[in-house]
Design a protein around this motif. Structure first.
Motif, PDB file in Angstrom:
ATOM      1  N   THR A   1       0.820  -1.210   0.000  1.00 26.99           N
ATOM      2  CA  THR A   1       0.000   0.000   0.000  1.00 26.99           C
ATOM      3  C   THR A   1       0.849   1.252   0.000  1.00 26.99           C
ATOM      4  O   THR A   1       0.672   2.151  -0.831  1.00 26.99           O
ATOM      5  CB  THR A   1      -0.936   0.008   1.219  1.00 26.99           C
ATOM      6  OG1 THR A   1      -1.790  -1.143   1.163  1.00 26.99           O
ATOM      7  CG2 THR A   1      -1.790   1.267   1.244  1.00 26.99           C
ATOM      8  N   THR A   2       1.804   1.335   0.910  1.00 33.44           N
ATOM      9  CA  THR A   2       2.601   2.556   1.031  1.00 33.44           C
ATOM     10  C   THR A   2       3.633   2.678  -0.085  1.00 33.44           C
ATOM     11  O   THR A   2       4.056   3.782  -0.425  1.00 33.44           O
ATOM     12  CB  THR A   2       3.308   2.615   2.395  1.00 33.44           C
ATOM     13  OG1 THR A   2       4.127   1.438   2.561  1.00 33.44           O
ATOM     14  CG2 THR A   2       2.299   2.672   3.523  1.00 33.44           C
ATOM     15  N   ALA A   3       4.048   1.558  -0.686  1.00 29.83           N
ATOM     16  CA  ALA A   3       5.037   1.611  -1.759  1.00 29.83           C
ATOM     17  C   ALA A   3       4.526   2.390  -2.965  1.00 29.83           C
ATOM     18  O   ALA A   3       5.311   2.917  -3.758  1.00 29.83           O
ATOM     19  CB  ALA A   3       5.440   0.198  -2.178  1.00 29.83           C
ATOM     20  N   ARG A   4       3.208   2.511  -3.097  1.00 28.55           N
ATOM     21  CA  ARG A   4       2.634   3.271  -4.218  1.00 28.55           C
ATOM     22  C   ARG A   4       2.953   4.758  -4.113  1.00 28.55           C
ATOM     23  O   ARG A   4       2.854   5.483  -5.104  1.00 28.55           O
ATOM     24  CB  ARG A   4       1.118   3.071  -4.251  1.00 28.55           C
ATOM     25  CG  ARG A   4       0.673   1.636  -4.493  1.00 28.55           C
ATOM     26  CD  ARG A   4      -0.813   1.491  -4.318  1.00 28.55           C
ATOM     27  NE  ARG A   4      -1.245   0.093  -4.359  1.00 28.55           N
ATOM     28  CZ  ARG A   4      -2.337  -0.360  -3.774  1.00 28.55           C
ATOM     29  NH1 ARG A   4      -3.129   0.475  -3.122  1.00 28.55           N
ATOM     30  NH2 ARG A   4      -2.659  -1.641  -3.859  1.00 28.55           N
ATOM     31  N   ARG A   5       3.331   5.210  -2.918  1.00 29.16           N
ATOM     32  CA  ARG A   5       3.642   6.627  -2.748  1.00 29.16           C
ATOM     33  C   ARG A   5       5.084   6.960  -3.137  1.00 29.16           C
ATOM     34  O   ARG A   5       5.450   8.131  -3.213  1.00 29.16           O
ATOM     35  CB  ARG A   5       3.435   7.028  -1.283  1.00 29.16           C
ATOM     36  CG  ARG A   5       2.062   6.708  -0.713  1.00 29.16           C
ATOM     37  CD  ARG A   5       2.033   7.090   0.750  1.00 29.16           C
ATOM     38  NE  ARG A   5       0.885   6.560   1.453  1.00 29.16           N
ATOM     39  CZ  ARG A   5       0.748   6.572   2.781  1.00 29.16           C
ATOM     40  NH1 ARG A   5       1.721   7.115   3.527  1.00 29.16           N
ATOM     41  NH2 ARG A   5      -0.322   6.068   3.363  1.00 29.16           N
ATOM     42  N   LEU A   6       5.904   5.954  -3.357  1.00 24.91           N
ATOM     43  CA  LEU A   6       7.305   6.208  -3.683  1.00 24.91           C
ATOM     44  C   LEU A   6       7.433   6.887  -5.050  1.00 24.91           C
ATOM     45  O   LEU A   6       6.630   6.624  -5.957  1.00 24.91           O
ATOM     46  CB  LEU A   6       8.100   4.901  -3.682  1.00 24.91           C
ATOM     47  CG  LEU A   6       8.357   4.260  -2.326  1.00 24.91           C
ATOM     48  CD1 LEU A   6       9.001   2.887  -2.511  1.00 24.91           C
ATOM     49  CD2 LEU A   6       9.251   5.144  -1.470  1.00 24.91           C
ATOM     50  N   PRO A   7       8.428   7.746  -5.222  1.00 24.87           N
ATOM     51  CA  PRO A   7       8.669   8.350  -6.535  1.00 24.87           C
ATOM     52  C   PRO A   7       8.906   7.280  -7.597  1.00 24.87           C
ATOM     53  O   PRO A   7       9.374   6.173  -7.303  1.00 24.87           O
ATOM     54  CB  PRO A   7       9.924   9.199  -6.303  1.00 24.87           C
ATOM     55  CG  PRO A   7       9.913   9.493  -4.833  1.00 24.87           C
ATOM     56  CD  PRO A   7       9.345   8.267  -4.190  1.00 24.87           C
TER      57      PRO A   7
ATOM     58  N   THR B   1      13.772   2.422   3.011  1.00 24.94           N
ATOM     59  CA  THR B   1      14.614   1.365   3.554  1.00 24.94           C
ATOM     60  C   THR B   1      13.936   0.026   3.265  1.00 24.94           C
ATOM     61  O   THR B   1      12.820  -0.004   2.754  1.00 24.94           O
ATOM     62  CB  THR B   1      14.822   1.550   5.068  1.00 24.94           C
ATOM     63  OG1 THR B   1      13.635   1.120   5.767  1.00 24.94           O
ATOM     64  CG2 THR B   1      15.106   3.004   5.420  1.00 24.94           C
ATOM     65  N   PRO B   2      14.558  -1.093   3.562  1.00 27.00           N
ATOM     66  CA  PRO B   2      13.922  -2.374   3.269  1.00 27.00           C
ATOM     67  C   PRO B   2      12.549  -2.564   3.930  1.00 27.00           C
ATOM     68  O   PRO B   2      11.731  -3.334   3.417  1.00 27.00           O
ATOM     69  CB  PRO B   2      14.939  -3.394   3.801  1.00 27.00           C
ATOM     70  CG  PRO B   2      16.251  -2.710   3.637  1.00 27.00           C
ATOM     71  CD  PRO B   2      15.974  -1.272   3.973  1.00 27.00           C
ATOM     72  N   SER B   3      12.288  -1.876   5.059  1.00 31.31           N
ATOM     73  CA  SER B   3      11.015  -2.103   5.745  1.00 31.31           C
ATOM     74  C   SER B   3      10.241  -0.835   6.088  1.00 31.31           C
ATOM     75  O   SER B   3       9.156  -0.916   6.654  1.00 31.31           O
ATOM     76  CB  SER B   3      11.259  -2.892   7.042  1.00 31.31           C
ATOM     77  OG  SER B   3      12.128  -2.173   7.917  1.00 31.31           O
ATOM     78  N   ALA B   4      10.770   0.341   5.740  1.00 33.94           N
ATOM     79  CA  ALA B   4      10.101   1.591   6.111  1.00 33.94           C
ATOM     80  C   ALA B   4      10.247   2.637   5.015  1.00 33.94           C
ATOM     81  O   ALA B   4      11.177   2.596   4.200  1.00 33.94           O
ATOM     82  CB  ALA B   4      10.680   2.130   7.419  1.00 33.94           C
ATOM     83  N   MET B   5       9.298   3.568   5.002  1.00 31.84           N
ATOM     84  CA  MET B   5       9.371   4.722   4.114  1.00 31.84           C
ATOM     85  C   MET B   5       9.380   5.969   4.992  1.00 31.84           C
ATOM     86  O   MET B   5       8.487   6.156   5.826  1.00 31.84           O
ATOM     87  CB  MET B   5       8.181   4.759   3.160  1.00 31.84           C
ATOM     88  CG  MET B   5       8.236   5.909   2.157  1.00 31.84           C
ATOM     89  SD  MET B   5       6.937   5.805   0.900  1.00 31.84           S
ATOM     90  CE  MET B   5       5.487   6.126   1.906  1.00 31.84           C
ATOM     91  N   VAL B   6      10.403   6.805   4.821  1.00 35.69           N
ATOM     92  CA  VAL B   6      10.607   7.967   5.688  1.00 35.69           C
ATOM     93  C   VAL B   6      10.592   9.233   4.843  1.00 35.69           C
ATOM     94  O   VAL B   6      11.450   9.425   3.978  1.00 35.69           O
ATOM     95  CB  VAL B   6      11.952   7.875   6.441  1.00 35.69           C
ATOM     96  CG1 VAL B   6      12.068   9.017   7.443  1.00 35.69           C
ATOM     97  CG2 VAL B   6      12.102   6.522   7.129  1.00 35.69           C
ATOM     98  N   THR B   7       9.611  10.092   5.078  1.00 31.44           N
ATOM     99  CA  THR B   7       9.584  11.402   4.442  1.00 31.44           C
ATOM    100  C   THR B   7      10.274  12.387   5.380  1.00 31.44           C
ATOM    101  O   THR B   7       9.949  12.443   6.567  1.00 31.44           O
ATOM    102  CB  THR B   7       8.147  11.858   4.174  1.00 31.44           C
ATOM    103  OG1 THR B   7       7.517  10.923   3.285  1.00 31.44           O
ATOM    104  CG2 THR B   7       8.122  13.233   3.528  1.00 31.44           C
ATOM    105  N   VAL B   8      11.222  13.154   4.854  1.00 32.58           N
ATOM    106  CA  VAL B   8      12.001  14.085   5.657  1.00 32.58           C
ATOM    107  C   VAL B   8      11.689  15.506   5.200  1.00 32.58           C
ATOM    108  O   VAL B   8      11.953  15.867   4.052  1.00 32.58           O
ATOM    109  CB  VAL B   8      13.517  13.814   5.524  1.00 32.58           C
ATOM    110  CG1 VAL B   8      14.301  14.754   6.432  1.00 32.58           C
ATOM    111  CG2 VAL B   8      13.820  12.356   5.856  1.00 32.58           C
ATOM    112  N   LEU B   9      11.111  16.298   6.105  1.00 33.92           N
ATOM    113  CA  LEU B   9      10.870  17.711   5.856  1.00 33.92           C
ATOM    114  C   LEU B   9      11.976  18.467   6.581  1.00 33.92           C
ATOM    115  O   LEU B   9      11.925  18.643   7.801  1.00 33.92           O
ATOM    116  CB  LEU B   9       9.491  18.128   6.373  1.00 33.92           C
ATOM    117  CG  LEU B   9       8.309  17.324   5.801  1.00 33.92           C
ATOM    118  CD1 LEU B   9       7.010  17.752   6.458  1.00 33.92           C
ATOM    119  CD2 LEU B   9       8.227  17.473   4.289  1.00 33.92           C
ATOM    120  N   PRO B  10      13.006  18.892   5.861  1.00 33.01           N
ATOM    121  CA  PRO B  10      14.198  19.424   6.531  1.00 33.01           C
ATOM    122  C   PRO B  10      13.999  20.826   7.082  1.00 33.01           C
ATOM    123  O   PRO B  10      13.191  21.604   6.585  1.00 33.01           O
ATOM    124  CB  PRO B  10      15.245  19.423   5.414  1.00 33.01           C
ATOM    125  CG  PRO B  10      14.461  19.573   4.161  1.00 33.01           C
ATOM    126  CD  PRO B  10      13.166  18.845   4.402  1.00 33.01           C
TER     127      PRO B  10
END
Length: 235
Positions: free
Chosen positions: A171-177, A205-214
């Motif tokens: 489900t969340t992998a669909r949000r990847l660029p 990462t292999p098990s997580a998706m991390v969005t970073v707002l710097p």
């Protein structure tokens, strides 16, 4: 004086995933987890974290005391009626501020034009379980209640920015660029811009998706600092 920074931390998301974060960064800031649940055809947003998360929310609403308190399994439910004023629209809403409190963690949910009995009913359908590293919320009646989308873990990291984490699955992998990112020791890094032209990053990462707002003053240093960041879901 010894550095009190932990080498790694583990936080639990409302949907049960546990995120272990490490990488030589300052990880002392508190975390929150946000989840949206569909209950009897309505959508509710629950936010969990340490007690300071809920008290900060009620303080921002101008709450000094609660109107009602109810005993629930593993915790207590507190409610108070407030008027929520939207500065942008100039409109007012009658809000029932609802806080569930456990021993170490709390969660809150805004309920508009609701009564305390409706808050009690909500938590009769959504069961809260307290763990040593956070809260989980699960449906007690799958036909009437359930999580609407994957929960999100949010954590501020000094000298880096705001991390928004979800477990990486179908489900969340669909949000990847759709383009290929840069290879890092613990994942793949993507860079993109928001509507206001500010830069953000996504670390897969292999098990997580991390969005970073710097943070604005460190945006150019983020890729180097993320090269040491390791985020993984653990059992």
């Amino acid at each position: 004086m010894a550095d009190a920074r932990p080498a790694s931390v583990v936080h639990r998301s409302l949907d049960g995933y546990r995120f272990q974060i490490s990488g030589g960064l300052d990880l002392r800031e508190p975390f929150t987890s946000v989840g949206r649940y569909a209950v009897d055809g309505r959508l509710y947003e629950l936010t969990s974290g340490g007690h300071s998360v809920a008290t900060g929310w009620t303080r921002d609403l101008g709450v000094s005391r609660f109107d009602d308190e109810f005993s629930l399994p593993n915790g207590r439910l507190r409610t108070v009626r407030v008027t929520d004023y939207d500065k942008r629209s100039g409109l007012e809403d009658q809000l029932l501020a609802v806080v569930w409190e456990g021993k170490r963690f709390s969660l809150f949910v805004p309920m508009y034009n609701a009564k305390p009995a409706e808050a009690v009913h909500l938590f009769q359908l959504l069961g809260v379980t307290e763990h040593t590293d956070g809260l989980t919320v699960a449906s007690r009646n799958p036909k009437r209640a359930g999580i609407a989308e994957p929960a999100e873990m949010v954590k501020e990291v000094p000298d880096l920015g705001l991390l928004q984490m979800t477990a990486l699955n179908k489900t969340t992998a669909r949000r990847l660029p759709t383009w290929r990112g840069a290879k890092l020791p613990h994942g793949e890094l993507f860079r993109d811009t928001l509507d206001d032209d500010s830069t953000y990053f996504v670390l897969a990462t292999p098990s997580a998706m991390v969005t970073v707002l710097p943070h604005e003053d460190v945006s150019s240093k983020v890729p180097a600092r993320l090269s040491a960041l390791k985020v993984e879901t653990v059992a």
